[in-house]
Scaffold this motif. Structure first.
Motif, mmCIF file in Angstrom:
data_model
loop_
_atom_site.group_PDB
_atom_site.id
_atom_site.type_symbol
_atom_site.label_atom_id
_atom_site.label_comp_id
_atom_site.label_asym_id
_atom_site.label_seq_id
_atom_site.Cartn_x
_atom_site.Cartn_y
_atom_site.Cartn_z
ATOM 1 N N THR A 17 38.005 18.743 -17.074
ATOM 2 C CA THR A 17 38.046 19.804 -16.624
ATOM 3 C C THR A 17 38.953 20.237 -15.441
ATOM 4 N N ASP A 40 32.948 24.434 -23.424
ATOM 5 C CA ASP A 40 32.141 23.345 -23.165
ATOM 6 C C ASP A 40 30.762 24.311 -22.665
ATOM 7 N N ASN A 44 31.910 24.222 -16.997
ATOM 8 C CA ASN A 44 32.250 24.011 -15.647
ATOM 9 C C ASN A 44 33.720 24.744 -15.412
ATOM 10 N N ASP A 148 39.042 23.738 -23.078
ATOM 11 C CA ASP A 148 38.163 22.781 -22.471
ATOM 12 C C ASP A 148 36.996 22.503 -23.351
HETATM 13 MG MG LIG Z 1 34.328 18.999 -18.315
#
Ligand SMILES: [Mg+2]
Ligand SMILES: Nc1ncnc2c1ncn2[C@@H]1O[C@H](COP(=O)(O)OP(=O)(O)OP(=O)(O)O)[C@@H](O)[C@H]1O
Length: 330
Positions: A17, A40, A44, A148
């Motif tokens: 990330t 995700d 994050n 991500d």
């Molecule tokens: Mg990550």
């Protein structure tokens, strides 16, 4: 034409990330329009860009990635239009993540079996992420989409991998990463072959779909040697032992497997290697950048003092070189 890139490693906490976030801002500095997509459920990436109130607002106005697939989860329809978050004054957009995306994981697992059986609903669901991203990219004139994902080989990540044009692999040179890489190579080859066989069979049977589906041939665009937990600024003997083995491991476990499917599924970088670059340690500047919600290379003199200012400059130089390399090769 928009280029969709994902960073893939089934090992957690290797800096995926953080790297993706910096790469996006560096590409923007070089004049590119960026769409980040947070796939995700940990969110994050969203919290690296937005504060809690901003995320809450996107959720309350039904503009997270979850809302885009909600009709498919509830069985009430197809993907729904959502608006990306716009980073103030910049050519950066973000499709905000959502913890509830885990609800989609199970459905995508069934959808996969349905696609392989040649059922329309399977293709509709498995192409959902691809179609959401295509729609938003076209509407916003995006150059690079950076996706991500979490650290696993689950059905959501399969769907994301098959939806992207390119993937990069951040690699920690150690035994566990090497074992993981073998697994990634075998798994990707199977996913890609299964998807392509299923979609080709569907076409051969003269069946048609009322929506676009991904072509499912993500190209390997290189690995990044992740060394942010190497201490003392240089590699220890053990690290060197594994680092030296990386090029051969990449060749055997990824390059050969992908080229078996199609020679064009691997980019040979200009220097003949597959190494895109290094991801160095920025020590305490990494959490500081999260706190300030800006990349390390945009931290200013009020944010950092003394010797750290050199690291800020070095980070800017490294990431802009890397972004330029990506633009040249991808
Ligand atoms: Mg990550
Ligand atoms: N180059 C770096 N230098 C120093 N610390 C870093 C660096 N990159 C990441 N970190 C730190 O390492 C931790 C893990 O990073 P990050 O969340 O980016 O990993 P990840 O691979 O995305 O994790 P996950 O698998 O959970 O998604 C974070 O606390 C981050 O601040």
């Amino acid at each position: 034409m928009v280029k969709k890139i994902v960073l893939f490693n089934n090992k957690g906490g290797v800096g995926k990330t953080t790297f993706l976030f910096h790469l996006g801002y560096a590409l923007e500095c070089l004049g590119k329009k960026i769409l980040f997509v947070d796939l995700d459920p940990q969110c994050n990436l969203s919290s690296s860009i937005c504060n809690d109130e901003e995320i809450d607002k996107m959720w309350n106005t039904q503009n997270s990635i979850y809302h885009a697939v909600e009709p498919l989860i509830k069985g009430t329809g197809d993907i729904k239009e959502i608006k990306p978050y716009i980073v103030n004054g910049r050519t950066i957009r973000l499709i905000v993540g959502d913890l509830r995306l885990t609800e989609y994981e199970e459905l995508l697992s069934t959808a996969w079996v349905e696609s392989l059986a040649g059922n329309e609903i399977g293709f509709r669901r498995t192409s959902s992420i691809f179609r959401i991203i295509e729609d938003i990219s076209n509407a916003n004139d995006i150059d690079y989409v950076l996706m991500d994902i979490g650290p696993n080989l689950g059905s959501l990540n399969r769907c994301v991998l098959l939806s992207c044009d390119y993937f990069l692999v951040p690699l920690v040179p150690d035994l566990f990463s090497f074992r993981g890489l073998e697994n990634i190579g075998i798994t990707f080859k199977k996913w890609i072959n299964d998807w392509n066989n299923a979609s080709n069979r569907f076409k051969e049977e003269n069946k048609t779909l009322s929506f676009h589906i991904q072509n499912g041939k993500p190209v390997f665009a290189g690995y990044i040697n992740q060394q942010f937990n190497i201490y003392g600024g240089k590699e220890t003997k053990t690290w060197k032992y594994w680092t030296d083995k990386v090029p051969q491991m990449i060749e055997n476990n990824l390059v050969k497997k992908l080229k078996d499917i199609d020679e064009k599924m691997v980019i040979d970088l200009n220097d003949g290697s597959h190494k895109l670059g290094d991801f160095k340690s920025y020590h305490s500047l990494a959490p500081l950048s999260q706190q300030k919600r800006k990349p390390i290379f945009e931290l200013d003199n009020q944010d950092v003092i003394g010797i750290h200012r050199n690291s800020v400059k070095k980070c800017g130089k490294d990431f802009k070189e890397l972004a330029a390399k990506i633009i040249r090769n991808i």
